[in-house]
Motif scaffolding. Sequence first.
Motif, PDB file in Angstrom:
ATOM      1  N   ILE A 120     -48.472  33.766   0.337  1.00  0.00           N
ATOM      2  CA  ILE A 120     -47.350  33.134   1.034  1.00  0.00           C
ATOM      3  C   ILE A 120     -47.536  33.222   2.546  1.00  0.00           C
ATOM      4  O   ILE A 120     -47.289  32.265   3.280  1.00  0.00           O
ATOM      5  N   LEU A 121     -47.981  34.386   3.015  1.00  0.00           N
ATOM      6  CA  LEU A 121     -48.121  34.559   4.462  1.00  0.00           C
ATOM      7  C   LEU A 121     -49.303  33.773   5.021  1.00  0.00           C
ATOM      8  O   LEU A 121     -49.274  33.294   6.141  1.00  0.00           O
ATOM      9  N   SER A 122     -50.339  33.646   4.196  1.00  0.00           N
ATOM     10  CA  SER A 122     -51.552  33.048   4.745  1.00  0.00           C
ATOM     11  C   SER A 122     -51.403  31.558   4.996  1.00  0.00           C
ATOM     12  O   SER A 122     -52.090  31.005   5.847  1.00  0.00           O
ATOM     13  N   ILE A 123     -50.493  30.910   4.275  1.00  0.00           N
ATOM     14  CA  ILE A 123     -50.370  29.455   4.444  1.00  0.00           C
ATOM     15  C   ILE A 123     -49.846  29.075   5.836  1.00  0.00           C
ATOM     16  O   ILE A 123     -50.490  28.299   6.543  1.00  0.00           O
ATOM     17  N   PRO A 124     -48.695  29.648   6.275  1.00  0.00           N
ATOM     18  CA  PRO A 124     -48.267  29.311   7.642  1.00  0.00           C
ATOM     19  C   PRO A 124     -49.281  29.761   8.690  1.00  0.00           C
ATOM     20  O   PRO A 124     -49.496  29.066   9.685  1.00  0.00           O
TER      21      PRO A 124
END
Lengths: 455, 336, 233
Positions: A126-130
């Motif tokens: 989840i964090l890596s996408i933004p």
Amino acid sequence: MKTFDIKISFSIMGLLIILVGIFQSWGVALSILNLCLISAVMSMGVNIQWGFAGLINFGVMGFLAIGGLATVLVSVPPVFEAWSAGGMGILVSGVFIIAVVFLLFFINKKFNEYKYKNYLIFIIIILSIPLLKLISGPSISKIESINAATSGFLGGMNLPIIFSWFFGALLSASVAFVIGKVCLGLRSDYLAISTLLISGIIISIVKHEEWLSRGVKNVIGLKRPAPYEVDLQSADWFIRLVEFLNTSKLSRIFDITERQDLLSQLVISSSGIFVKLCFALIFLLVVCSLLYLSEKALRSPWGRMMRAIRDNEDAAKAMGKNVVKQHLFIFMLGSAIIGFAGAMLVTYDGLFTPSSYQPLRYTFLIWVMVLLGGTGNNYGAILGAFVVWFIWIQSAPFALYVINLFTSQLDETNAIKLHMINSIPYFRYLMMGLGLLVVMRYRPMGLLPEKVLRK
Amino acid sequence: MDFLNAIILISNFIIVPAITYGSQLALGAIGVTLIYGVLRFANFAYGDLMAFGTMVVILFTWFLQSKGISFGLLPTALLALPIGILFTIVISLFFDKTVFEYYREKKSNPVTFIVVSLGIMFVLNAVVRIIIGPNDINFMDGHKFIIKAREFKQLTGLNEGLAIKSTQVITLITTIITCSVLFYFLNKTKTGKSMRAYSDNEDLALLSGIDPKKIILLTWVIVSILATVAGTLYGLDKSFKPFTYFNNLLPIFAATIVGGIGNPMGAFYGGFLIAFSEIALTYAYKKFFKYLLPESLEPNTLIQFISTDYKFAISFSILVIVLIFRPNGIFKGKVI
Amino acid sequence: MYFSASKLTGGYGGVNIIEDCSFNVNKGEIVSILGPNGAGKSTAMKAMLGILELKNGEVFLDNQEITNFKTQDRIKLGISFVPQIKNIFTELTVEENLEMGAFLNEENIQNQIEKMFDLFPIIKEKRNQAAGELSGGQRQQVAIARALMTNPSVLMLDEPTAGVSPVIMDEIFEHILNIKKQNIAILMVEQNARQALEISDRGYILVTGKNAYEGNGDYLLNDKEIRKSFLGG
């Protein structure tokens, strides 16, 4: 049950294509042949996964698109402006993605005991996408703004397009590695659904990452491993060849200008056929080598082991075979072949149009080929590809004939008749569906069933 | 005031559309899950079954319109719905009799069922396109809006408007009614319980005197109702295009598996989960934060998790994540 | 005899698992079918239920020949069966399990359910719980109660005490004795031969698909040879 003879069925198929050449045109016949050959590569790829190992891969479309992307990445000249504008950002993002993937695999392996492992992985994703968007965003918009109408992407390596076939295979295999690692443990129906969905994700990436593939703006005018028509038409040797082949026809005309006109006409039409013939030879070479390798593999100890795993996974496990590893390997292998075929297809078309990838045509049709032809039998897969593609193309004229036959009493402007004629392209779906249902019912092993190999 | 504006903004762009879309997915997913629970296979022809039902509804709507019959403020399609359902039931039972029954009696493996459902998918695909064509069809008539954004602004004096289309309300109400009736049927009636029992333990159901033929017939009837209703609602809300319906199969599968395949209540929640994630994760929150944060902290990017191009990719990713970590779905509970 | 089978021969795929087997049971009687593993005990029971196709033999219920009846029709006639595994609807509540047992009955289901709760008080407390969440012994009680819901005249049990602790086993046998009092013919296949014979009126011992010994419970329990071969000394 009586089985069809391989030689007879392929002869019939060849005869049909020749008939198309005689009655329609040789250009059409060769187009059908070429796409049959490409489809044969695809269906052999699926057959390796499904027929040899029992892995159900509904993500064919995705791997074909990856192969198609490879042609762009390999053959198109690089856009240096775009590289200097945003190349760095893209490279950094690439490194970032690889780092995240490795991190995930690492966590998955090393933190086996950790209770919240799954949540941790989830949070990282989840964090890596933004974060990825933050890193790549500026570069992407820079790249896409350079000559947006004609390029707006990074371009490729400007290598001969034939390399892209192998690169496509490699790229597909690497994507298959990740997908396989994630999905191969699933039950057969879940595997089918998840590969179908993942191929959807692949298509949306190819469609929307314009810096990479130009997306829906398409890439046209790709290189060819065969000569171009225009070059042939002005090449002396080709004109002489055409002249030589049509001596009798030409000698009947005495007026020189008329003869010249006819010759140039013949040159133009022959150049198209000649190009297709070149493609056909290359494709035939691919199909034959693949068939040879695949048959050899099937008869090797490895092939026997694969079939043993397919037929009784538990027993194979009990005998100490590493089923997971073998499944992953064969999934990658099959996907590589599908990727190879995807690159072939785009090369033949000369253009890459990401929005044309639809599951019905690029996943399920290939599956119909395999199922119809004969699961687990390479000749069957090839025959299936030929039969299905032939029907797919020829069902439109056939349907037109049938409609005209049944509505011959009706007026030309009759609404029903016009409506039916307008919907002719969809009769091919009907034929496919009915064909599949009939084969599954009455010849569940396909036209050329798997042979029981004995030593 | 700003806070209210922010809430309205979110309602207008996330909550209302997600509830509508979620309802449509939920109805579809319950259908897929029922087929899986009772007949034990993933039906790839389901999206096209929805398209078929909707097509009949549209044809009959046109017929009614040509006769000058309308449903007042409500769309005429609702009047045509029963006919659509009837035709869908007939075609489902036809395919069950001619195709699935044979494999059921042979006790074929799930993959064979998937393959023959592909065959039916191709056939239905062709039938729908031959009859009604591949193009976009808008068959929504009647009153379009319950409240328009502009009217809402005038009414409340807020900066943000809230538009509610009548199709959205119709979708929600129809879904509530359909699901309540269905869950009442499954949980409270003898026949419904026997359906769950059959899904849970086929052999014991036979030993208890439950007739599998009746259960299967009933399942196709219910599934056809759900498919037609879901398809019609989706078509009214957006528009009817056969290809879109095929594509909708994918988020429906996602919702089904997320909720635990074979579990209708899970499929219901799964539909909403998928819809909310798809819409909430692709929405740009810039304006929302502008209302809530002081000027100095105002964001200068879109604040969007992922671009709307990847709307479908979200449901697929959720599905893949669920499959890896909780293959039986995130909701523990009853198989139908 | 109320429920009887004679000279049953049959099996799967051409191989006979049981040959010339005969059993019978009267109302109000407990009859056990015993024997070593693979002797064909469960198969014999399936044959009497009509799940197994017979090559030879006859089955009678209350003087009516039912040899060619389908399983479902035998159930309608009052034969009830508790399989060894998967014998409850795990996802349904206990009460729903019982309701499903009485699927063929039109009326009086509630009465019958109350009767079952009297017979098996423990499951009454769990009536609204999913049956799959119960303990092994409780599940077994639900399974038996489900089978009794049809008000059967014959109850067939396939290893009702498989995989439960000795305490639970005694409990289950206790329940079976109680059921016998309701004038039901009980036929059961058992692994725990000695304990089963203690509550049985009669018993059959099968060896490789054939009747080897039969007789009343005390006789089989006390016969030296039988004790040595089948009852563990």
